[in-house]
Structures are given as C-alpha cells and as structure tokens.
Design a protein around this motif. Structure first.
Motif, mmCIF file in Angstrom:
data_model
loop_
_atom_site.group_PDB
_atom_site.id
_atom_site.type_symbol
_atom_site.label_atom_id
_atom_site.label_comp_id
_atom_site.label_asym_id
_atom_site.label_seq_id
_atom_site.Cartn_x
_atom_site.Cartn_y
_atom_site.Cartn_z
ATOM 1 N N VAL A 1 109.823 18.960 87.788
ATOM 2 C CA VAL A 1 108.625 18.997 86.958
ATOM 3 C C VAL A 1 109.060 19.123 85.507
ATOM 4 O O VAL A 1 109.581 20.159 85.088
ATOM 5 C CB VAL A 1 107.708 20.174 87.351
ATOM 6 N N LYS B 1 99.323 6.790 90.694
ATOM 7 C CA LYS B 1 100.082 6.286 89.552
ATOM 8 C C LYS B 1 100.458 4.829 89.748
ATOM 9 O O LYS B 1 100.377 4.026 88.807
ATOM 10 C CB LYS B 1 101.349 7.130 89.355
ATOM 11 N N ARG C 1 99.682 12.144 88.376
ATOM 12 C CA ARG C 1 100.766 12.890 88.996
ATOM 13 C C ARG C 1 101.130 12.393 90.390
ATOM 14 O O ARG C 1 102.266 12.567 90.825
ATOM 15 C CB ARG C 1 100.397 14.382 89.095
ATOM 16 N N LYS D 1 94.769 14.689 86.476
ATOM 17 C CA LYS D 1 96.020 15.075 87.131
ATOM 18 C C LYS D 1 96.221 14.281 88.416
ATOM 19 O O LYS D 1 97.358 13.914 88.760
ATOM 20 C CB LYS D 1 96.009 16.580 87.419
#
Length: 495
Positions: A248, A281, A276, A272
C-alpha cells in the motif's frame, strides 16, 4: 487432450450449477442474435469489396491484402469492449498433481478457439470465393482463409498480452501505442511503404499455399503463446498468494467529501471501489482508453467525418461509462451487502452517491471531445444535449437494474475467478441504452433536424435530472421489497 476435455466439461458443469444460469440464458440468446447480425453485415461488405476492387490495374485480392494491417488494428480495438482475458477456476486444480503450465495452456487454447476469432471469416470467405476462385480454385480459397484465421489467432494472443499488462500497470498502454504508432509511421511516411508489399506477399503466400508464409505466422503465434503463458503463470501465483496485499503506497481519504454527510461517505466508498480493486480499475482503464482513442480519431483525422459515425462516437463516449458500471449496479456491493443492510436507508444514500459520481464522470468524455468542438466537427449544443440526456434518461433506465441484480461480482480475482456473464435483463437494458438513443437520434434528425433534436434531448434529460430524487427513491423502495431474495442471490454467487 483428456485433461483439456475434462476441464472443459468441468467449466460447463460449473456454469450450469451457477445460481445465475437461468438468468443468463436470454443474455446468451441476445449475444447469438448480435453475432448473426454482424456476420450478415460482414458478408455484405465482403461481397461489396470483391466487386468494388475488381476491374482495376491490381487484382482485387492484392488490394485487400495490402489493407490486412488495418483489419488487424481494427480487430485489436474491437476486442477491448467485447473480449475479456480468459479466466478459469484454477485454484482447486493446483491442489492436484497437475502441472500449472497445462492449466494455463487450457486457458490459452480456449481463448484461441473462441468464436470471436472466426467472425472476420464472414468478410474474407465471400470475398475470396468471388475473387480467388477464378485463378486458384477452391484450394486457394481454403488456404487463404486458413492463413487469415491464423493471423487473427496471433492478434488474439497479442491483444491478450496487452490487455493483461494494462490491467496490471496502466503505463503498459505505451506498448500498443508504440507498436501501432511505429506501424503507422512505416505506412505513411515513406512514399512507397514496404509494409504494404509485405502484407501483399503474405496474402499471396496464403493463396498459393507457400509453407514459409504459414510457418512464419505459426512461429509468431508460438512465440507470443510462450510469452503469455510465462506472464499468466506469474500473475496467477501472485493473485492466489495475495502478494500485492502488503504493498500500500498511498491512501486517499477524499476529505473534501466530509461536508456531504452519509452521501459523501458513499461517494468516497465508490471512488475507492473504482480506483483500488483490480476488476474495477481494469474496466475503468479500458473504457478511458477507448474513449480517448475515439475522441482523438474524431478530432484530428477525417476517418469518421460521416454524420452517422460522428453520432455513433458521441453517443458511445457518453453512455459507455454508465453501461459498463451501472449495468452491474449493486453487484460489486454484493461482497458486503450484509453490512449495508444493517443501517436504515443506507441503500438510498448509496444510490444517490452513485448517481452523483457517475454524473460528474460524464465530464470526462465531454472534455475529451472539446478538440472536436473547437475544430468544428461537433456542435457544442450536440455534446451538451447528449451529456444531459445520458445523465438523465439513460441513467434512469440503468438504475432500474439495482432492483433486480443479485449476482456478486468479485472485486479482485481476474485470472483465477470464473468469468462473469451478465443476466438477460442486464444485456437487454445495456443494449437498449446504446441502441435506442442511436435510433431515436436518427429518426428525430431526419424528421426535424439536428438542432431541434438536440434541444429535445436536452429537455428530456433535464426532466429526468430534476426528478432524480423521486425515481431514486422509487428504486430504493422496490429494492427493499426484494431485499431478502437479492441478498440470497448475492450470498450464493460469492466466490
């Protein structure tokens, strides 16, 4: 061979036993219907090209062969919205004495034998029958079509390599850009480009049955097969062992959303979720790349200067974000639906947050089409009207899927999860969200003109936006009436 047949049998049984099997039947019927439609479309073009290219100084099949690179580039672009990377549940098999490379080989074989790789033959077969038979007979047609199919197979694995790499790291988008940019430079910068001659000779080799032409293509397929297998082996290992879970680098809090209360919290959750998780994505990157490509081609080339293609690109750019993410509305939340249901009216605020986020996202395609507006290829009113119509009317219909969707979509597993198949209702509404506006625009433009059509679309979209609180509340109430049935479906479809 026995292993491949057994894995294929397992895949079919897993699909039939999936709780969403019955709901996906209509979706499959719809896909088959569209495949038949496009097959007929390509047959028409193949026949038309055969007669259009005939009678010149050069044989018709030489003209077609010189443009093979454009067919391959178009095939590569078309695969982004329609083809996913091959997936299969490999985790259970890793516990058995089966080599991982053999499992990956099965994935690659299944991808190579996909029906998508045969669709271009509907263009080339009628073309070859008309133009090649009179010189080389049926054998020439057969060997030519086999060669074309091998080229499409190579393109399939090339796309698979690029799509997988881009899904892992966005900067890999430079790979296809550099390759196709280099090909474009080689095509158009020299006066007599050797690339055209290369493909003319390759096509001639296919027609005459030249072994060197076939061996060269097969060798290229074998090379890219090996690259794909090596890459997928590493990615599957990382995914199953959660290698990336500890990496992270940066945590975004989006504190500016605090002022909007619970709706702001869900907007933060949505951002998010999109930025993420692997699946989200990858989808987001893909759609942005396609929209950017279409916008650049429309703005700075004359390829799509026709009115029909302009309207197609504008509508596609504005509706694709909604179709891609809102057709699976609540499916991502199926992973943690129990927590959402523990708070009063949390689903309503979640729907409001999603509507706000995707309404703001419509600015992305609008900004990308500003160069086309500046060059006079698109009218500002047209872009504004389609943006408002998409956020209002099209989103209204897509949000109805929140009531009926009850299949959980895995957020992270890409290589080791079962491929998600949309339900019939999802495919129907998603197809209508794109097809109906095209038909509506054509009819209205023909009858009352482009400017008046834009004002009508603007008024319709604004009406849905102004009443969004009312129909979002209606969606929420209907969802709550089905909540137990939906929650059961979400739990049953979790992996």
């Amino acid at each position: 061979m026995n292993l491949f047949l057994e894995l294929r049998k397992h895949g079919k049984l897993a699909e039939k036993r999936n709780p969403m099997y019955e709901k996906s039947k209509f979706g499959k019927f719809w896909m088959y219907f569209m495949a038949v439609f496009w097959a007929g479309y390509l047959i028409f073009f193949g026949t038309t090209f055969a007669f259009a290219f005939d009678g010149g100084a050069t044989e018709a099949y030489h003209v077609m062969n010189s443009g093979l690179i454009f067919v391959l580039a178009l095939d590569f672009i078309m695969r982004f919205p329609f083809q996913k990377t091959p997936t299969q549940e490999v985790k259970p098999y890793l516990l058995l004495p089966v080599k991982r490379n053999r499992l990956i080989d099965f994935l690659l074989i299944r991808s190579g034998l996909s029906g998508f790789n045969f669709i271009w033959l509907f263009l080339f077969v009628p073309f070859a029958i008309i133009t090649i038979t009179k010189f080389y007979g049926i054998i020439g047609v057969l060997t030519y079509c086999i060669g074309i199919w091998l080229l499409i197979i190579f393109n399939n694995y090339w796309f698979l390599l690029c799509r997988t790499l881009i899904g892992e790291r966005l900067w890999w988008v430079a790979l296809p850009l550099v390759v196709y940019g280099g090909i474009a430079a080689a095509l158009f910068i020299p006066d007599n480009s050797p690339v055209f001659d290369l493909f003319i000779n390759l096509g001639e080799g296919f027609i005459t049955g030249n072994l060197l032409a076939f061996i060269g293509v097969i060798a290229a397929i074998a090379l890219i097969w090996f690259i794909n297998r090596t890459m997928m082996r590493g990615l599957i290992y990382n995914e199953l062992n959660k290698v990336e879970d500890t990496k992270v680098k940066h945590v975004s809090e989006y504190k500016f959303l605090d002022r909007y209360g619970e709706v702001g919290e869900y907007m933060r959750l949505e951002l998010k979720l999109l930025l993420r998780n692997k699946v989200c994505k990858n989808s987001l990157r893909t759609v942005i790349l396609v929209v950017v490509a279409f916008s650049l081609v429309l703005s700075f080339t004359e390829v799509y200067d026709g009115t029909g293609m302009k309207n197609f690109i504008v509508i596609y750019n504005f509706v694709i974000f909604g179709i891609l993410f809102l057709s699976s509305l609540m499916s991502y939340e199926g992973n943690y639906i129990d927590g959402l249901m523990s708070r009063k009216e949390s689903i309503y605020n979640l729907l409001r947050a999603k509507y706000t986020v995707y309404s703001i996202a419509i600015l992305v395609p609008f900004i990308l089409m500003i160069p086309a507006i500046a060059t006079g290829k698109l009218a500002l009113l047209t872009c504004i009207s389609w943006a408002v119509f998409s956020v209002g009317c099209i989103y209204f219909f897509l949000f109805q899927l929140a009531v009926f969707n009850n299949k959980t979509v895995d957020l992270n597993a890409k290589m080791s999860s079962r491929q998600n198949v949309g339900t019939g209702l999802q495919n129907l509404i998603a197809g209508a969200a794109f097809g109906v506006p095209l038909i509506l625009n054509y009819i209205l433009t023909t009858v009352i003109g482009q400017e008046t059509t834009s004002w009508i679309l603007l008024a319709i979209g604004a009406g849905f936006i102004l009443t969004s609180n009312l129909w979002l509340k209606n969606v929420y109430l209907r969802f709550m009436k089905r909540r137990y049935k939906n929650m059961e479906g979400f739990r049953d479809s979790r992996q």
